[in-house]
Design a protein around this motif. Structure first.
Motif, PDB file in Angstrom:
ATOM      1  N   PHE A 267      -4.957   4.279  -7.909  1.00 57.87           N
ATOM      2  CA  PHE A 267      -4.405   3.516  -6.922  1.00 57.87           C
ATOM      3  C   PHE A 267      -5.390   2.294  -6.378  1.00 57.87           C
ATOM      4  CE2 PHE A 267      -1.859   4.447  -2.931  1.00 57.87           C
ATOM      5  CZ  PHE A 267      -2.314   3.542  -1.976  1.00 57.87           C
TER       6      PHE A 267
ATOM      7  N   HIS B 278      -6.134   8.299  -2.436  1.00 56.82           N
ATOM      8  CA  HIS B 278      -6.205   7.057  -2.981  1.00 56.82           C
ATOM      9  C   HIS B 278      -7.054   7.065  -4.203  1.00 56.82           C
ATOM     10  CE1 HIS B 278      -5.633   6.064   1.525  1.00 56.82           C
ATOM     11  NE2 HIS B 278      -4.459   5.645   0.887  1.00 56.82           N
TER      12      HIS B 278
ATOM     13  N   HIS C 215       1.667   4.621  -2.842  1.00 62.84           N
ATOM     14  CA  HIS C 215       1.896   5.938  -2.494  1.00 62.84           C
ATOM     15  C   HIS C 215       3.080   6.520  -3.255  1.00 62.84           C
ATOM     16  CE1 HIS C 215      -1.920   6.885  -0.354  1.00 62.84           C
ATOM     17  NE2 HIS C 215      -1.417   5.793   0.645  1.00 62.84           N
TER      18      HIS C 215
ATOM     19  N   HIS D  43       0.994  -1.116  -0.090  1.00 65.50           N
ATOM     20  CA  HIS D  43      -0.025  -0.108   0.013  1.00 65.50           C
ATOM     21  C   HIS D  43       0.862   1.321   0.013  1.00 65.50           C
ATOM     22  CE1 HIS D  43      -3.710   2.232   1.183  1.00 65.50           C
ATOM     23  NE2 HIS D  43      -2.773   3.116   1.656  1.00 65.50           N
TER      24      HIS D  43
HETATM   25 ZN   LIG Z   1      -2.868   5.313   1.983  1.00 66.37          ZN
END
Ligand SMILES: [Zn+2]
Length: 228
Positions: free
Chosen positions: A208, A204, A189, A185
């Motif tokens: 993403f 997000h 980013h 995750h």
């Molecule tokens: Zn995040």
């Protein structure tokens, strides 16, 4: 504790309260996170803590601090020359550099190691990089958090190019894929910088989220994380 430090405080006390006996004094250097000095009166004893950043300060500075603290304790005026001496020393470049260094080591953003007791974050990153990103992502500084924070499980800090992972994941009972999901995750980013949509920050975004679903056990990982 420097013996002379105690004598300095006794002398400064006598100067400010010439007619009263000097109470029991306890003076120590203390590892505050920054330049901080405290004085308290408790059960007739005076307790003084001087920042250990001042341990190497010249005597004139220690005398200035002693004067300031004793004046503070008895709510007496501070002699300007002492105030100036202390201010000048703290502001000096050498000391501010030292404070900065110590803050880095003691403060929240201290750079810790990627090597935990159970998991190595560098290894986790490199492995995920091969599996999901064709090895194309540059590895940022990987670090375990200093504390066992639950409100901040993982976080990518672009300013410091650092991924910080809460130490609660560095346990045998945490399956590897759960930690991997968390790091994955944060790697997303890294890959998808925060975009501005109008005035809204899009953290997000759609891409993403779509890419996050490519992680095989995403739902199970999330479930385990919620139960941690
Ligand atoms: Zn995040």
């Amino acid at each position: 504790m420097k013996a002379s430090l105690l004598h300095i405080f006794q002398e400064m006390h006598r100067r400010q309260r010439p007619r009263s006996p000097v109470p029991d004094l306890m003076v120590e250097f203390f590892p505050f996170a920054n330049v901080n000095n405290t004085i308290r009166l408790r059960d007739g004893r005076i307790l003084v803590r001087i920042s250990d950043l001042l341990e190497t300060a010249p005597e004139s500075v220690l005398r200035a601090i002693a004067h300031i603290l004793v004046a503070k304790l008895y709510r007496k005026p501070i002699t300007p020359s002492h105030a100036a001496r202390y201010r000048q020393y703290v502001a000096s470049h050498r000391l501010s550099a030292k404070v900065h260094l110590i803050r880095q080591m003691r403060g929240r953003k201290r750079i810790a190691s990627p090597h935990g007791d159970v998991y190595d974050l560098d290894q986790i990153f490199d492995d995920l990089n091969q599996r999901f990103f064709h090895g194309l992502l540059g590895r940022p500084q990987m670090t375990w958090s200093q504390d066992h924070a639950r409100n901040h499980l993982g976080h990518f800090d672009p300013a410091h190019n650092t991924i910080v992972v809460s130490r609660i994941f560095d346990r045998k009972k945490v399956p590897r894929f759960v930690l991997e999901y968390l790091v994955y995750h944060e790697m997303l980013h890294l890959k998808h910088p925060v975009k501005l949509k109008g005035t809204r920050r899009c953290v997000h975004g759609a891409e993403f989220q779509a890419e996050e679903k490519l992680f095989p056990q995403v739902e199970e990982a999330k479930r385990i994380i919620r139960a941690l």
